[in-house]
Motif scaffolding. Structure first.
Motif, PDB file in Angstrom:
ATOM      1  N   UNK A 189       5.457  -0.126   1.918  1.00 16.46           N
ATOM      2  CA  UNK A 189       5.573   0.986   1.078  1.00 16.46           C
ATOM      3  C   UNK A 189       5.783   1.227  -0.489  1.00 16.46           C
ATOM      4  N   UNK A 240       2.317   3.138  -0.377  1.00 22.45           N
ATOM      5  CA  UNK A 240       1.806   4.115  -0.427  1.00 22.45           C
ATOM      6  C   UNK A 240       2.349   4.396  -1.836  1.00 22.45           C
ATOM      7  N   UNK A 241       3.305   4.150  -2.794  1.00 26.47           N
ATOM      8  CA  UNK A 241       4.075   3.792  -3.570  1.00 26.47           C
ATOM      9  C   UNK A 241       2.280   3.872  -4.968  1.00 26.47           C
ATOM     10  N   UNK A 244      -1.064   4.494  -4.258  1.00 28.64           N
ATOM     11  CA  UNK A 244      -1.124   5.013  -4.404  1.00 28.64           C
ATOM     12  C   UNK A 244      -0.978   6.931  -4.497  1.00 28.64           C
TER      13      UNK A 244
END
Lengths: 187, 447
Positions: free
Chosen positions: A50, A53-54, A56
């Motif tokens: 998670x 993804x943040x 990114x």
């Protein structure tokens, strides 16, 4: 789908120009081309999926906002990668690089079989990296995979060069120990 | 000096160009984050708390204003007499002119716009300011002219501003005792039951049109002694043990295993709520309530991590909400037992969390504590609006005090997790509030 086909033959330069015009199709195409590779970079630095993804998302926002600063001197992918790495590093506290101990600091270099390491898949190597403490993982990523020097790492993280060196050594020892464990299990 | 190690090269060769499929599910979130701010107005989720506070303060302010007793200040009173007597009296301050036989509704004049009737003028001129002088208009004649002929002996009294005019009327009648065979008070009581709005209206309409004043009729007709108190204020103080239910749903199929892992590792624990509510209850049973509610949910998480030699570790995760309930309801009294139904919304003001759960890789833990800066922001800070329904059963312990039992159900339809978190997490609870309901004051009237 047709729009994607058309845009897939657009050159990198045209995509950059399109992004500078805030063309959403060009922005999406840049994301499509580089996000997969950059997600791996984020995964290597992040503590979990998670967070990766943040990182990114934040990094690509910076990419779009700073696209005008890209002068075309190096590769576009390299420029994006630097932004991604710098974004990932902002998630780390400086303390991570000085206070972590795994109890392996005084061990001798165990020297894992290079043949075994060579047989490991990328996902297995990712798992090994993930098991490293934050400080070890970041320095190992920066030095061994990204190719930064200790001086550059010290500058990026705000630590001493000697700290960077020692963290790298400890990271290698730990990785080798983990590879040996895998070797034992395989045998 | 070349410090590179063979292990470095292995990792670099394998990982430098390694890539996953483009995570296009992140694109929408990314595009949304890059959207320019269209309008400076706050998003709806941020407006809710302010709206809720506005409702709360409006309710309290309304209740307070309705209960406020005005200070006695004759100078501020703008009631004057309508003197249309054939025999002009001397309308001093606060004089009351009472017909001996006609006990009729009173007329109150708020403001003098012009003085057409000369007999009114002295009342104003003497005091320099309008004085509280009251005269009941004629009951039977039904017009201004009729007033002049029907009025008989008069009495006068000082009328402090703010005193209900009918009370003054009654007290004056008692004091003088010369206004007919039956005292005014007794006569009012005798006729009170016969008064209806329709009969008053029939009487008043032609009379008012004759005066050049802005009149508020009926206002003092049903003053506190006669007007029925049709609203009551009550305060509830309640605590509850709740049973909570959680729904964890993966955002897409890739996270199905993760949802399963979290469901397996986390067990629902106890939940508690405390509520302080203020309510306005109409005599016909309609009620509106608002206040503040605090709830706490707990979950027990069990983590079986490889590197933990002591075996599975247990943690207690807590979630706390602060809400403003806005409820409407209907109540019915059945002797000493009162039964009511409430429905409405719970406007969430704050949502705080503390604890850990498994990361999606299933091998490490993630802190989600809202007071930890490094924690993963998996949860929202506010939950928006939830639904609430309850059955309230009260038992009168003594006048104005009830023991209250309120089984209730509450649900937050929106996920408590952040939009970019892999799972949606929803809660609904049921429980039983136990507490007391106290009446505040003795009620008040709203026309």
């Amino acid at each position: 789908m047709r729009a994607v086909k058309i845009i897939s033959i657009v050159t990198e330069e045209e995509l950059i120009q399109g992004c500078l015009r805030e063309d959403p199709q060009c922005q999406q195409e840049i994301f499509r081309r580089y996000a997969g590779k950059m997600l791996v970079v984020c995964m290597r630095y992040a503590r979990h999926h998670l967070e990766a993804e943040d990182i990114l998302q934040d990094a690509f926002i910076k990419v779009y906002n700073r696209l005008g600063q890209f002068q075309g001197k190096g590769s576009f992918e390299g420029w994006i990668r630097r932004i991604v790495v710098n974004t990932a590093l902002k998630n780390y506290d400086r303390k991570s690089f000085t206070h972590e101990k795994m109890g392996l600091e005084d061990r001798e270099d165990v020297g894992a079989d290079p043949h075994v390491i060579g047989q490991l898949h990328a996902e297995e190597l990712m798992k090994l990296i993930h098991q490293l403490p934050d400080g070890y993982r970041v320095v190992f990523n920066l030095y061994a995979i990204e190719g930064y020097s200790h001086a550059e790492i010290a500058d990026m993280l705000g630590i001493q060069e000697s700290t960077s060196r020692s963290q790298l050594v400890k990271a290698r020892k730990l990785l080798q120990a983990q590879v040996l464990e895998l070797q034992k299990i395989a045998v | 000096m070349n410090e590179r190690h063979s292990i470095d090269d292995h990792f670099r060769q394998r990982l430098y160009d390694h890539q996953y499929d483009p995570p296009m599910h992140l694109w929408e979130g990314l595009a949304a984050k890059r959207q320019p701010v269209a309008a400076p107005s706050a998003p709806a989720s941020k407006r809710w708390p302010w709206l809720a506070l506005l409702v709360l303060f409006s309710s309290v302010a309304t209740w307070w204003l309705l209960h406020e007793k005005p200070e006695g200040n004759p100078q501020e009173t703008t009631v004057i007499a309508i003197q249309q007597n054939s025999q002009p009296s001397s309308p001093a301050k606060g004089s009351v002119t009472v017909p001996s036989q006609a006990i009729v509704p009173l007329v109150r004049i708020d403001k003098i716009t012009s003085v057409a009737n000369k007999e009114v003028a002295p009342a104003v001129a003497q005091g320099g300011k309008p004085s509280p002088v009251i005269q009941p208009p004629a009951a039977k004649s039904g017009n201004a002219k009729g007033l002049s002929t029907s009025i008989a002996p008069t009495i006068t009294a000082t009328a402090p501003a703010g005193q209900p005019l009918t009370e003054l009327f009654v007290e004056t009648g008692k004091a003088t005792g010369d206004i007919g065979e039956m005292g005014v008070a007794e006569e009012i009581k005798a006729k009170e039951a016969a008064r209806t709005w329709s009969s008053l209206h029939q009487f008043a309409a032609p009379t008012i049109s004759a005066f050049p004043f802005r009149l508020r009729i009926y206002d003092e007709i049903l003053t506190s002694r006669f007007r029925q108190r049709n609203w009551y204020a009550k305060m509830d103080l309640l605590v509850s043990y709740d049973q909570q239910f959680r729904q964890l749903t993966p955002m897409d199929t890739r996270y199905a295993n993760y949802a399963q892992l979290r469901n397996q590792s986390e067990a629902q624990g106890a939940a508690y709520s405390t509520t302080l509510r203020f309510g306005l209850i109409a005599k016909n049973g309609f009620s509106i309530r608002s206040g503040i509610n605090w709830s706490r949910y707990t979950e027990t998480a069990t983590f079986d991590l490889v590197e933990n030699p002591q075996g599975p570790a247990k943690r207690t995760n807590t979630f706390q909400t602060v809400d403003i309930p806005v409820l409407i309801g209907f109540e019915r009294s059945l002797g000493r037992v009162n039964v009511g139904l409430n429905v409405g919304t719970y406007l969430n003001m704050a949502f705080n969390q503390s604890g850990e759960f498994y990361a999606p890789n299933g091998k490490s833990l993630v802190s989600f504590s809202s007071n930890n800066q490094d924690a993963y922001p998996a949860f929202k800070n506010r939950l928006g609006a939830g639904y609430y329904g309850s059955l309230a059963i009260g038992y009168d312990l003594k006048p104005g005090l009830e023991l209250l039992l309120e089984p209730h159900y509450r649900a937050f339809p929106h996920s408590v997790t952040a939009p970019d978190y892999a799972l949606t997490q929803r809660y609904h609870t049921w429980g039983v509030f136990l507490g007391v309901r106290k009446q505040i004051g003795s009620g008040f009237a709203i026309p």
